[in-house]
Design a protein around this motif. Structure first.
Motif, PDB file in Angstrom:
ATOM      1  N   MET A   1       7.509  11.755   3.699  1.00 17.84           N
ATOM      2  CA  MET A   1       6.760  10.316   3.311  1.00 17.84           C
ATOM      3  C   MET A   1       5.374  10.613   4.407  1.00 17.84           C
ATOM      4  N   SER A   2       4.692  10.296   3.810  1.00 19.79           N
ATOM      5  CA  SER A   2       2.722   9.961   4.528  1.00 19.79           C
ATOM      6  C   SER A   2       3.556   8.407   5.369  1.00 19.79           C
ATOM      7  N   ALA A   3       2.836   7.979   6.111  1.00 20.14           N
ATOM      8  CA  ALA A   3       2.416   6.669   7.032  1.00 20.14           C
ATOM      9  C   ALA A   3       2.186   5.751   6.445  1.00 20.14           C
ATOM     10  N   THR A   4       1.225   6.316   5.272  1.00 18.90           N
ATOM     11  CA  THR A   4       0.403   5.340   4.672  1.00 18.90           C
ATOM     12  C   THR A   4       1.928   4.334   3.882  1.00 18.90           C
ATOM     13  N   ILE A   5       3.163   5.798   2.663  1.00 19.54           N
ATOM     14  CA  ILE A   5       3.510   5.481   2.234  1.00 19.54           C
ATOM     15  C   ILE A   5       4.882   4.711   2.625  1.00 19.54           C
ATOM     16  N   ALA A   6       5.424   5.221   3.617  1.00 24.64           N
ATOM     17  CA  ALA A   6       6.599   4.663   5.033  1.00 24.64           C
ATOM     18  C   ALA A   6       6.207   2.829   5.096  1.00 24.64           C
ATOM     19  N   SER A   7       4.841   2.516   5.666  1.00 25.53           N
ATOM     20  CA  SER A   7       4.172   1.719   5.447  1.00 25.53           C
ATOM     21  C   SER A   7       4.217   0.394   4.619  1.00 25.53           C
ATOM     22  N   LEU A   8       4.005   1.275   3.866  1.00 22.37           N
ATOM     23  CA  LEU A   8       4.007   0.269   2.113  1.00 22.37           C
ATOM     24  C   LEU A   8       5.894  -0.563   2.183  1.00 22.37           C
ATOM     25  N   ARG A   9       6.268   0.766   1.898  1.00 25.87           N
ATOM     26  CA  ARG A   9       7.690   0.745   1.786  1.00 25.87           C
ATOM     27  C   ARG A   9       8.287  -0.358   2.546  1.00 25.87           C
TER      28      ARG A   9
ATOM     29  N   LEU B   1       1.720   1.526  -3.925  1.00 23.92           N
ATOM     30  CA  LEU B   1       2.655   2.142  -4.269  1.00 23.92           C
ATOM     31  C   LEU B   1       2.758   2.858  -5.377  1.00 23.92           C
ATOM     32  N   LYS B   2       2.411   1.989  -6.302  1.00 24.60           N
ATOM     33  CA  LYS B   2       2.010   2.525  -7.666  1.00 24.60           C
ATOM     34  C   LYS B   2       0.778   3.242  -8.240  1.00 24.60           C
ATOM     35  N   HIS B   3      -0.447   2.855  -7.300  1.00 29.09           N
ATOM     36  CA  HIS B   3      -1.380   3.007  -7.717  1.00 29.09           C
ATOM     37  C   HIS B   3      -1.642   5.150  -7.324  1.00 29.09           C
ATOM     38  N   LEU B   4      -0.960   4.998  -6.051  1.00 31.91           N
ATOM     39  CA  LEU B   4      -0.566   5.826  -5.233  1.00 31.91           C
ATOM     40  C   LEU B   4       0.247   7.830  -5.772  1.00 31.91           C
ATOM     41  N   ALA B   5       1.717   6.445  -6.699  1.00 33.88           N
ATOM     42  CA  ALA B   5       2.415   7.519  -7.796  1.00 33.88           C
ATOM     43  C   ALA B   5       0.962   7.960  -8.917  1.00 33.88           C
ATOM     44  N   VAL B   6       0.285   6.970  -9.232  1.00 33.37           N
ATOM     45  CA  VAL B   6       0.041   7.877 -10.448  1.00 33.37           C
ATOM     46  C   VAL B   6      -0.952   8.393 -10.069  1.00 33.37           C
ATOM     47  N   GLN B   7      -2.342   7.905  -9.174  1.00 29.64           N
ATOM     48  CA  GLN B   7      -3.029   9.062  -8.495  1.00 29.64           C
ATOM     49  C   GLN B   7      -2.801  10.758  -8.063  1.00 29.64           C
ATOM     50  N   ASN B   8      -1.874  10.897  -7.833  1.00 31.55           N
ATOM     51  CA  ASN B   8      -1.525  11.707  -7.034  1.00 31.55           C
ATOM     52  C   ASN B   8       0.368  12.486  -7.511  1.00 31.55           C
TER      53      ASN B   8
ATOM     54  N   GLY C   1       2.441  14.439  -9.984  1.00 29.47           N
ATOM     55  CA  GLY C   1       3.394  16.026  -9.795  1.00 29.47           C
ATOM     56  C   GLY C   1       2.978  16.468  -8.287  1.00 29.47           C
ATOM     57  N   THR C   2       2.692  15.108  -7.627  1.00 27.62           N
ATOM     58  CA  THR C   2       3.288  15.932  -6.165  1.00 27.62           C
ATOM     59  C   THR C   2       3.924  15.214  -5.184  1.00 27.62           C
ATOM     60  N   ALA C   3       4.572  15.460  -3.672  1.00 30.53           N
ATOM     61  CA  ALA C   3       5.783  15.053  -3.546  1.00 30.53           C
ATOM     62  C   ALA C   3       4.535  13.566  -2.984  1.00 30.53           C
ATOM     63  N   GLU C   4       4.151  13.454  -2.138  1.00 26.03           N
ATOM     64  CA  GLU C   4       3.618  11.481  -2.577  1.00 26.03           C
ATOM     65  C   GLU C   4       4.000  10.938  -3.273  1.00 26.03           C
ATOM     66  N   SER C   5       3.349  11.293  -4.555  1.00 28.34           N
ATOM     67  CA  SER C   5       3.616  10.588  -6.041  1.00 28.34           C
ATOM     68  C   SER C   5       5.392   9.813  -6.150  1.00 28.34           C
ATOM     69  N   LEU C   6       6.354  10.515  -6.237  1.00 26.96           N
ATOM     70  CA  LEU C   6       8.147  10.922  -5.592  1.00 26.96           C
ATOM     71  C   LEU C   6       8.164  10.087  -4.855  1.00 26.96           C
ATOM     72  N   SER C   7       7.772   9.965  -3.316  1.00 27.12           N
ATOM     73  CA  SER C   7       7.452   9.025  -2.087  1.00 27.12           C
ATOM     74  C   SER C   7       7.660   8.201  -2.755  1.00 27.12           C
ATOM     75  N   ALA C   8       5.672   7.651  -3.169  1.00 23.97           N
ATOM     76  CA  ALA C   8       5.456   6.579  -3.453  1.00 23.97           C
ATOM     77  C   ALA C   8       6.709   5.431  -4.943  1.00 23.97           C
ATOM     78  N   ILE C   9       7.531   6.907  -5.369  1.00 19.95           N
ATOM     79  CA  ILE C   9       8.633   6.061  -6.741  1.00 19.95           C
ATOM     80  C   ILE C   9       9.615   5.751  -5.871  1.00 19.95           C
TER      81      ILE C   9
ATOM     82  N   ALA D   1       9.605   4.666  -2.971  1.00 19.35           N
ATOM     83  CA  ALA D   1       9.870   3.466  -2.137  1.00 19.35           C
ATOM     84  C   ALA D   1       9.764   2.199  -3.781  1.00 19.35           C
ATOM     85  N   ILE D   2       8.953   2.496  -4.251  1.00 17.25           N
ATOM     86  CA  ILE D   2       9.348   1.346  -5.081  1.00 17.25           C
ATOM     87  C   ILE D   2      10.890   1.197  -5.837  1.00 17.25           C
TER      88      ILE D   2
END
Length: 153
Positions: A1-9, A29-36, A38-46, A48-49
Motif C-alpha cells: 500500500m502506498s503512503a498516500t493510500i495509507a494516509s487517506l485510509r 481514494l475513489k479517484h485512485l481506485a478508478v484511475q489505477n 486493475g492495479t494493486a493500488e486500486s485494490l488497496s484504495a478499495i 481502504a474505503i
C-alpha cells in the motif's frame, strides 16, 4: 500500500477526524481506485474505503457504498454484499450497497439481490433498490446491451 493510500485510509477511518476531511479522503481514494483500475493500488484504495464500514456514521457508510459502486471494480462486490447482508445495518446503507452492486453490473450479484428483494419483512427501500439493481444487471448483461455496444464502436 502506498503512503498516500495509507494516509487517506487513516483519515477516512479515524472517528476523531472531522467528517468533511473524511469525505475528502473518501473521494480521493475513489479517484485512485478508478484511475489505477486493475492495479494493486486500486485494490488497496478499495480496501481502504471498505475499512471505514466499521464507522457508526450511517451517512458516511452510505457514501462509502456509493463510491465503491462508482469504482467500476468487481473487487468491491464482497464488501458491498457484506453491507447488504448485515440486517443490523441502517437500511439507508443497505439500500446504497444494493444500488452499488447494480451499478457494478456483475451477474454474480443477482442471487444476493434476489434474496433481499423477496425477504419477508425487508425494508421497502432495500427491496425497491434490489429490484432496480436486478433490472440494471440483467440489462447490462443482455443481448440488447451487447448489440448497443457493438453499434457504438
Amino acid at each position: 500500500m502506498s503512503a498516500t493510500i495509507a494516509s487517506l485510509r487513516e483519515s477516512l477511518c479515524s472517528e476523531t477526524t472531522p467528517l468533511p476531511i473524511r469525505f475528502r479522503a473518501l473521494f480521493s481514494l475513489k479517484h485512485l481506485a478508478v484511475q489505477n483500475k486493475g492495479t494493486a493500488e486500486s485494490l488497496s484504495a478499495i480496501e481502504a474505503i471498505a475499512a471505514a464500514f466499521s464507522s457508526p456514521s450511517a451517512l458516511l457508510k452510505h457514501e462509502l457504498a456509493y463510491c465503491l459502486g462508482q469504482t467500476g471494480n468487481d473487487a468491491a462486490i464482497p464488501y458491498l454484499t457484506q453491507v447488504l447482508e448485515d440486517l443490523q445495518e441502517d437500511p439507508m446503507c443497505r439500500h446504497e450497497a444494493a444500488e452499488a452492486l447494480g451499478a457494478l453490473g456483475n451477474a454474480d450479484s443477482l442471487n444476493v439481490l434476489q434474496k433481499y428483494l423477496t425477504r419477508e419483512g425487508e425494508d421497502v427501500s432495500v427491496k425497491e433498490t434490489c429490484e432496480i439493481a436486478i433490472e440494471r444487471i440483467e440489462w447490462e448483461n443482455s443481448e440488447q446491451r451487447k448489440q448497443e455496444k457493438l453499434r457504438q464502436r
